[in-house]
Design a protein around this motif. Structure first.
Motif, mmCIF file in Angstrom:
data_model
loop_
_atom_site.group_PDB
_atom_site.id
_atom_site.type_symbol
_atom_site.label_atom_id
_atom_site.label_comp_id
_atom_site.label_asym_id
_atom_site.label_seq_id
_atom_site.Cartn_x
_atom_site.Cartn_y
_atom_site.Cartn_z
ATOM 1 N N CYS A 54 -6.060 -6.726 -4.930
ATOM 2 C CA CYS A 54 -6.283 -5.415 -5.535
ATOM 3 C C CYS A 54 -6.507 -5.516 -7.037
ATOM 4 O O CYS A 54 -5.728 -6.160 -7.747
ATOM 5 C CB CYS A 54 -5.103 -4.486 -5.258
ATOM 6 S SG CYS A 54 -5.503 -2.776 -5.665
ATOM 7 N N ALA A 55 -7.573 -4.864 -7.492
ATOM 8 C CA ALA A 55 -7.866 -4.800 -8.930
ATOM 9 C C ALA A 55 -7.859 -3.350 -9.395
ATOM 10 O O ALA A 55 -8.579 -2.970 -10.307
ATOM 11 C CB ALA A 55 -9.219 -5.451 -9.207
ATOM 12 N N CYS A 56 -7.032 -2.510 -8.751
ATOM 13 C CA CYS A 56 -6.905 -1.117 -9.200
ATOM 14 C C CYS A 56 -6.268 -1.124 -10.586
ATOM 15 O O CYS A 56 -5.779 -2.151 -11.046
ATOM 16 C CB CYS A 56 -6.065 -0.293 -8.212
ATOM 17 S SG CYS A 56 -4.290 -0.554 -8.310
ATOM 18 N N GLN A 57 -6.272 0.038 -11.242
ATOM 19 C CA GLN A 57 -5.828 0.033 -12.645
ATOM 20 C C GLN A 57 -4.385 -0.452 -12.812
ATOM 21 O O GLN A 57 -4.066 -1.136 -13.790
ATOM 22 C CB GLN A 57 -6.038 1.401 -13.299
ATOM 23 C CG GLN A 57 -5.209 2.522 -12.725
ATOM 24 C CD GLN A 57 -5.116 3.689 -13.705
ATOM 25 O OE1 GLN A 57 -4.819 3.513 -14.884
ATOM 26 N NE2 GLN A 57 -5.368 4.884 -13.208
ATOM 27 N N PHE A 58 -3.515 -0.154 -11.842
ATOM 28 C CA PHE A 58 -2.112 -0.548 -12.034
ATOM 29 C C PHE A 58 -1.893 -2.028 -11.702
ATOM 30 O O PHE A 58 -1.104 -2.702 -12.364
ATOM 31 C CB PHE A 58 -1.194 0.373 -11.229
ATOM 32 C CG PHE A 58 -1.314 1.793 -11.683
ATOM 33 C CD1 PHE A 58 -0.886 2.161 -12.955
ATOM 34 C CD2 PHE A 58 -1.906 2.752 -10.882
ATOM 35 C CE1 PHE A 58 -1.036 3.461 -13.414
ATOM 36 C CE2 PHE A 58 -2.062 4.055 -11.320
ATOM 37 C CZ PHE A 58 -1.639 4.416 -12.589
ATOM 38 N N CYS A 59 -2.585 -2.530 -10.674
ATOM 39 C CA CYS A 59 -2.483 -3.965 -10.389
ATOM 40 C C CYS A 59 -3.049 -4.764 -11.560
ATOM 41 O O CYS A 59 -2.474 -5.766 -11.984
ATOM 42 C CB CYS A 59 -3.224 -4.313 -9.102
ATOM 43 S SG CYS A 59 -2.349 -3.738 -7.632
ATOM 44 N N ASP A 60 -4.173 -4.285 -12.101
ATOM 45 C CA ASP A 60 -4.792 -4.980 -13.227
ATOM 46 C C ASP A 60 -3.877 -4.946 -14.454
ATOM 47 O O ASP A 60 -3.644 -5.971 -15.104
ATOM 48 C CB ASP A 60 -6.147 -4.328 -13.534
ATOM 49 C CG ASP A 60 -6.859 -5.052 -14.657
ATOM 50 O OD1 ASP A 60 -7.041 -6.284 -14.531
ATOM 51 O OD2 ASP A 60 -7.204 -4.417 -15.670
ATOM 52 N N ARG A 61 -3.315 -3.787 -14.748
ATOM 53 C CA ARG A 61 -2.437 -3.683 -15.931
ATOM 54 C C ARG A 61 -1.142 -4.465 -15.713
ATOM 55 O O ARG A 61 -0.568 -4.990 -16.664
ATOM 56 C CB ARG A 61 -2.159 -2.225 -16.244
ATOM 57 C CG ARG A 61 -3.433 -1.565 -16.801
ATOM 58 C CD ARG A 61 -3.192 -0.155 -17.217
ATOM 59 N NE ARG A 61 -2.135 -0.070 -18.194
ATOM 60 C CZ ARG A 61 -1.336 0.983 -18.318
ATOM 61 N NH1 ARG A 61 -1.463 1.997 -17.504
ATOM 62 N NH2 ARG A 61 -0.407 0.991 -19.237
ATOM 63 N N CYS A 62 -0.697 -4.541 -14.472
ATOM 64 C CA CYS A 62 0.494 -5.357 -14.196
ATOM 65 C C CYS A 62 0.209 -6.824 -14.530
ATOM 66 O O CYS A 62 1.062 -7.522 -15.082
ATOM 67 C CB CYS A 62 0.894 -5.187 -12.739
ATOM 68 S SG CYS A 62 2.344 -6.121 -12.294
ATOM 69 N N ARG A 63 -1.013 -7.274 -14.223
ATOM 70 C CA ARG A 63 -1.363 -8.672 -14.515
ATOM 71 C C ARG A 63 -1.570 -8.902 -16.007
ATOM 72 O O ARG A 63 -1.208 -9.949 -16.529
ATOM 73 C CB ARG A 63 -2.646 -9.057 -13.758
ATOM 74 C CG ARG A 63 -2.474 -9.113 -12.248
ATOM 75 C CD ARG A 63 -3.714 -9.640 -11.539
ATOM 76 N NE ARG A 63 -3.491 -9.664 -10.095
ATOM 77 C CZ ARG A 63 -3.952 -8.734 -9.241
ATOM 78 N NH1 ARG A 63 -4.709 -7.738 -9.674
ATOM 79 N NH2 ARG A 63 -3.669 -8.809 -7.958
ATOM 80 N N THR A 64 -2.161 -7.900 -16.697
ATOM 81 C CA THR A 64 -2.531 -8.129 -18.105
ATOM 82 C C THR A 64 -1.453 -7.656 -19.076
ATOM 83 O O THR A 64 -1.302 -8.223 -20.149
ATOM 84 C CB THR A 64 -3.869 -7.414 -18.436
ATOM 85 O OG1 THR A 64 -3.721 -6.028 -18.094
ATOM 86 C CG2 THR A 64 -5.022 -8.017 -17.655
ATOM 87 N N SER A 65 -0.727 -6.612 -18.726
ATOM 88 C CA SER A 65 0.347 -6.144 -19.630
ATOM 89 C C SER A 65 1.569 -5.705 -18.829
ATOM 90 O O SER A 65 1.843 -4.513 -18.666
ATOM 91 C CB SER A 65 -0.154 -5.023 -20.541
ATOM 92 O OG SER A 65 -0.775 -4.003 -19.817
ATOM 93 N N PRO A 66 2.290 -6.707 -18.304
ATOM 94 C CA PRO A 66 3.454 -6.398 -17.450
ATOM 95 C C PRO A 66 4.561 -5.639 -18.186
ATOM 96 O O PRO A 66 5.441 -5.074 -17.534
ATOM 97 C CB PRO A 66 3.935 -7.788 -16.999
ATOM 98 C CG PRO A 66 3.293 -8.764 -17.931
ATOM 99 C CD PRO A 66 2.044 -8.134 -18.443
ATOM 100 N N GLN A 67 4.494 -5.608 -19.528
ATOM 101 C CA GLN A 67 5.493 -4.808 -20.260
ATOM 102 C C GLN A 67 5.294 -3.315 -19.997
ATOM 103 O O GLN A 67 6.219 -2.516 -20.156
ATOM 104 C CB GLN A 67 5.475 -5.125 -21.770
ATOM 105 C CG GLN A 67 4.219 -4.727 -22.519
ATOM 106 C CD GLN A 67 3.062 -5.729 -22.384
ATOM 107 O OE1 GLN A 67 3.064 -6.590 -21.506
ATOM 108 N NE2 GLN A 67 2.068 -5.615 -23.243
ATOM 109 N N ASN A 68 4.084 -2.915 -19.585
ATOM 110 C CA ASN A 68 3.814 -1.497 -19.292
ATOM 111 C C ASN A 68 3.926 -1.181 -17.802
ATOM 112 O O ASN A 68 4.400 -0.116 -17.416
ATOM 113 C CB ASN A 68 2.408 -1.109 -19.769
ATOM 114 C CG ASN A 68 2.291 -1.210 -21.271
ATOM 115 O OD1 ASN A 68 3.236 -0.914 -21.989
ATOM 116 N ND2 ASN A 68 1.157 -1.678 -21.746
#
Ligand SMILES: [Zn+2]
Length: 303
Positions: free
Chosen positions: A20-34
């Protein structure tokens, strides 16, 4: 004492999900602090902090055991041991039973399940690995509405029947008998009452009556809105059609339980499309303002 811990708080697939590359999966990978990573749903409980019971068994169970020292074997007790005493199965969904297979190393296990969930698992040849030696697996049949004791823990457990059918892989075994394929749990010890209902196809009058008597409710936090999954991934179903009341809206979980005053309310089983995963989102804020918590991996009940 009543120990209750969430070892994983995501819906099936986890956060992020592998494909999954949805916005939350992507942000989890790139900015797990958020958007914090989350393992697939797993709860554990204990009446003394020594003997532990699992509520279902996730595909992430091995990692969850290694992340929580309470669940690890102790060198002082010999080379082969485990504090995991039993597993309560509330469904035959793969996301909630695959972990049972991970515990197959000739370790005696007790599984509490309905007759239908047992039959479903036993129909699958993989599960014969759990019955290679005598007494490896002990089944205890549980019945909707009938209270039972979790071993010697002092914890009592009442299965709450929910609407639901067996998963796709076992649909030909389904009997349609209410409460056989899907359960919530009411857990009681020392006057404390916890409702564990991570999958809610509807919020019925009966369920509200149970919640009313609880000090803590862990509820289905899968989707914020009915169309969220479908909007993110074309061709996928609406939340309600796959057995999840969404959190928002006049007929959502937050509104439907707003008039009940049980003290602690926590969302678990959060899908990777749900905006409450982002702690800075207005949806997360709305959940907090309504008095709910969003569980995180490692969340535990205060003693
Ligand atoms: Zn995703």
């Amino acid at each position: 004492m009543f120990f209750f811990k969430m070892l994983g708080t995501a819906a099936g697939g986890g956060v992020p999900q592998w494909n999954c590359a949805c916005q939350f999966c992507d942000r989890c990978r790139t900015s797990p602090q958020n958007v914090a990573p989350r393992l697939q749903l797993q709860a554990a409980l204990s009446g003394d902090g020594k003997a532990w019971f699992l509520l279902n068994a996730s595909p992430d169970l091995r990692i969850q055991i290694e992340a929580n020292s309470e669940l690890q074997p102790s060198p002082g007790l010999g080379r082969r041991n485990t504090p995991i005493t039993g597993i309560v199965l509330t469904t035959a969904d793969l996301d909630q039973v695959l972990g049972v297979l991970l515990l197959r190393e000739f370790q005696p296990l007790t599984i509490y399940a309905t007759a239908l969930v047992r039959k479903t698992l036993e129909a699958n040849s993989f599960f014969r690995m759990l019955e290679r030696v005598p007494n490896q697996l002990t089944w205890v049949e549980i019945v909707p509405g009938k209270k039972f004791s979790l071993g010697e823990s002092g914890i009592y457990c009442t299965p709450i029947p929910l609407e639901g059918s067996l998963p796709f892989y076992a649909r030909e075994l389904d009997t349609g008998e209410p409460g056989q394929a899907s359960l919530g749990l009411l857990l009681e010890k020392d006057g404390r009452r916890i409702a564990y209902t991570p999958s809610l196809p509807e919020i019925t009058k009966e369920l509200r009556e149970i919640y009313r008597t609880c000090d803590t409710v862990l509820a289905d936090g899968t989707f914020w809105s009915d169309a969220e999954l479908n909007r993110t991934h074309a061709g996928t179903p609406l939340a309600r059609s796959i057995g999840h009341v969404p959190l928002s809206g006049e007929d959502g979980t937050i509104a439907l339980l707003a008039d009940l005053d049980f003290p602690r309310r926590i969302f678990v089983h959060i899908n990777n499309t749900n905006p409450i995963l982002d702690a800075s989102s207005p949806e997360h804020r709305a959940v907090m303002d309504a008095g709910w918590q969003v569980a995180h991996d490692g969340w535990q009940l205060d003693q």
